[in-house]
Design an enzyme around this catalytic site. Structure first.
Site, PDB file in Angstrom:
ATOM      1  N   THR A  15       0.868  -1.185   0.000  1.00 45.76           N
ATOM      2  CA  THR A  15       0.000   0.000   0.000  1.00 45.76           C
ATOM      3  C   THR A  15       0.903   1.233   0.000  1.00 45.76           C
ATOM      4  O   THR A  15       1.340   1.669  -1.048  1.00 45.76           O
ATOM      5  CB  THR A  15      -0.974  -0.008   1.200  1.00 45.76           C
ATOM      6  OG1 THR A  15      -0.250  -0.229   2.411  1.00 45.76           O
ATOM      7  CG2 THR A  15      -2.032  -1.100   1.028  1.00 45.76           C
ATOM      8  N   THR A  71       0.009  -2.747  11.585  1.00 51.25           N
ATOM      9  CA  THR A  71      -0.836  -2.796  10.389  1.00 51.25           C
ATOM     10  C   THR A  71      -0.032  -3.471   9.357  1.00 51.25           C
ATOM     11  O   THR A  71       0.656  -2.833   8.605  1.00 51.25           O
ATOM     12  CB  THR A  71      -1.180  -1.451   9.829  1.00 51.25           C
ATOM     13  OG1 THR A  71      -2.154  -0.971  10.649  1.00 51.25           O
ATOM     14  CG2 THR A  71      -1.875  -1.498   8.496  1.00 51.25           C
TER      15      THR A  71
END
Length: 406
Positions: A152, A189
């Site tokens: 990401t 994360t």
């Protein structure tokens, strides 16, 4: 490392594994869907986020992992499929079903992961088409594409592979991970996937994974936020044909050293790629009363935003370090504490017996100008130690996260 040799490759290094990474359309142009497949059904183990708010794929995987077997992992990036209600769970299930259909396997043997923006409906049609493309592209050389497809805000692919010997057989282990923001000590994360051709019992695999996660992903920090999607999965298909590895055996210790090495290195890569990071920080707590005290103090220091910003500003503000240890819950006497800061430019003591030391501010500044910084805090309370890793917080972190959705 004794008995563990780093080799070229990633998740397709072990026997029987293939992977692919494709552009499905979730992102405008970058690869956004990865597929990992093992020719032989594998023993599986997983660790998930402790956040009460869990993404749909995490909820699905928590069901599927109960039988401790799997044959494929499908991952999309660009959309977390989190906080998306019943439709989100249905979409995660559709991803598993489509993968099973394409690979001609049981849908319950498919694990699903997603990463990206929270609270936005998953563009499931793109995902399903991407799964078709990925299944047709599976290859023993597809590991790099898969590692790229799960990124990401990452700026580089995080991959590693090792080999080691068990029972006269060469065993291989490969890994890939993503993560650079919302990284907090207690699963960050992050998504992390490990493959191995080791022949290992379900009990031993589960124990090795959970123990290694505790000393790797559970000790890193970028910004103190915890995601809804954090997942670490390992598949072991047994194709190395070594004697079955059981808990409390010599072979288990060798296997554990390998998985700890893989997970620690992937965890450090995540920290070094922290959003906007300019410095890698290692915190070492020594001479704690218990192992838990050492771990609490190390995690608290590495997670302190005030410590992170001081390191970014190249300011030897040791008061922030001892303060973070003080509210960690660790048991120690503050009047015994000494603190040292070091880098390739040298080492300096900045605190002794919990108080002021007349140290050279100029040297401290030079030490903190380096890209890799070590903070050591001696609690002088016992014989236990612990290490945690993190990065600084910079202006760029705010820029990246201030406009994440756009």
């Amino acid at each position: 490392m004794e008995e563990i040799e780093v080799i070229e490759g990633g998740i397709t290094s072990p026997k029987g594994f293939k992977a692919a990474g494709v552009h499905s359309g979730i992102k405008k142009c970058k690869k956004d869907l990865a597929l990992i497949y093992t020719e032989k059904k594998a023993n599986a183990a997983a660790v998930f986020t402790t956040n009460k708010v869990k993404a749909a794929p995490v909820l699905l995987d928590m069901e599927n992992i109960r039988k401790s077997e799997a044959q494929a992992i499908v991952v999309n990036s660009g959309n977390a499929n989190a906080c998306t209600g019943e439709k989100g769970y249905e979409d995660a299930l559709k991803m598993a079903e489509k993968t099973a259909e394409m690979l001609k396997i049981d849908k319950n043997d498919v694990l699903v992961c997603s990463t990206g923006v929270i609270g936005v409906p998953l563009p499931i049609d793109f995902c399903l088409k991407g799964i078709e493309s990925a299944a047709e592209s599976l290859s023993e050389k597809g590991g790099d594409d898969a590692a790229e497809a799960i990124m990401t805000t990452d700026t580089f692919k995080k991959v590693i592979a090792v080999k080691f010997n068990i029972d006269g057989k060469t065993v291989k282990m490969g890994g890939m991970a993503k993560g650079s923001g919302m990284i907090h000590p207690n699963m960050a994360t992050m998504l992390s996937f490990i493959t191995t051709d080791a022949n290992i019992s379900k009990e031993a695999l589960n124990k090795a994974l959970k123990k290694s996660v505790d000393v790797s992903y559970n000790t890193i920090s970028v910004d103190g936020d915890m995601s809804t999607n954090d997942t670490n999965i390992i598949l072991a298909n047994g194709m190395a044909e070594n004697k079955l590895i059981e808990v409390n055996s010599k072979e288990f210790e060798i296997f554990y050293r390998a998985i700890e090495y893989v997970n620690k290195n992937l965890a450090k890569m995540i920290v070094k790629d922290g959003e906007g990071a300019t410095k890698f920080i290692e915190v070492v707590v020594i001479n704690a009363k218990t192992e838990n005290d050492a771990r609490l103090a190390a995690k608290s220091i590495i997670n302190s935003n005030l410590v992170k910003t001081a390191i970014f500003g190249e300011d030897a503000n040791w008061g922030r370090i001892i303060t973070a240890a003080g509210y960690s819950g660790a048991d120690f006497d503050p009047q015994n504490v000494s603190i040292f800061i070091k880098s390739s430019k040298g080492e300096i003591k900045v605190c002794e017996n919990g108080g002021y030391v007349n140290f050279d501010e100029g040297l401290a500044k030079e030490i903190l100008k380096e890209k890799e910084i070590n903070i050591m805090i001696d609690l002088k309370s016992g014989e236990f130690s612990s290490t945690a890793w993190g990065c600084d917080l910079s202006y760029d972190y705010v820029k990246i996260n201030g406009s994440y959705r756009t």
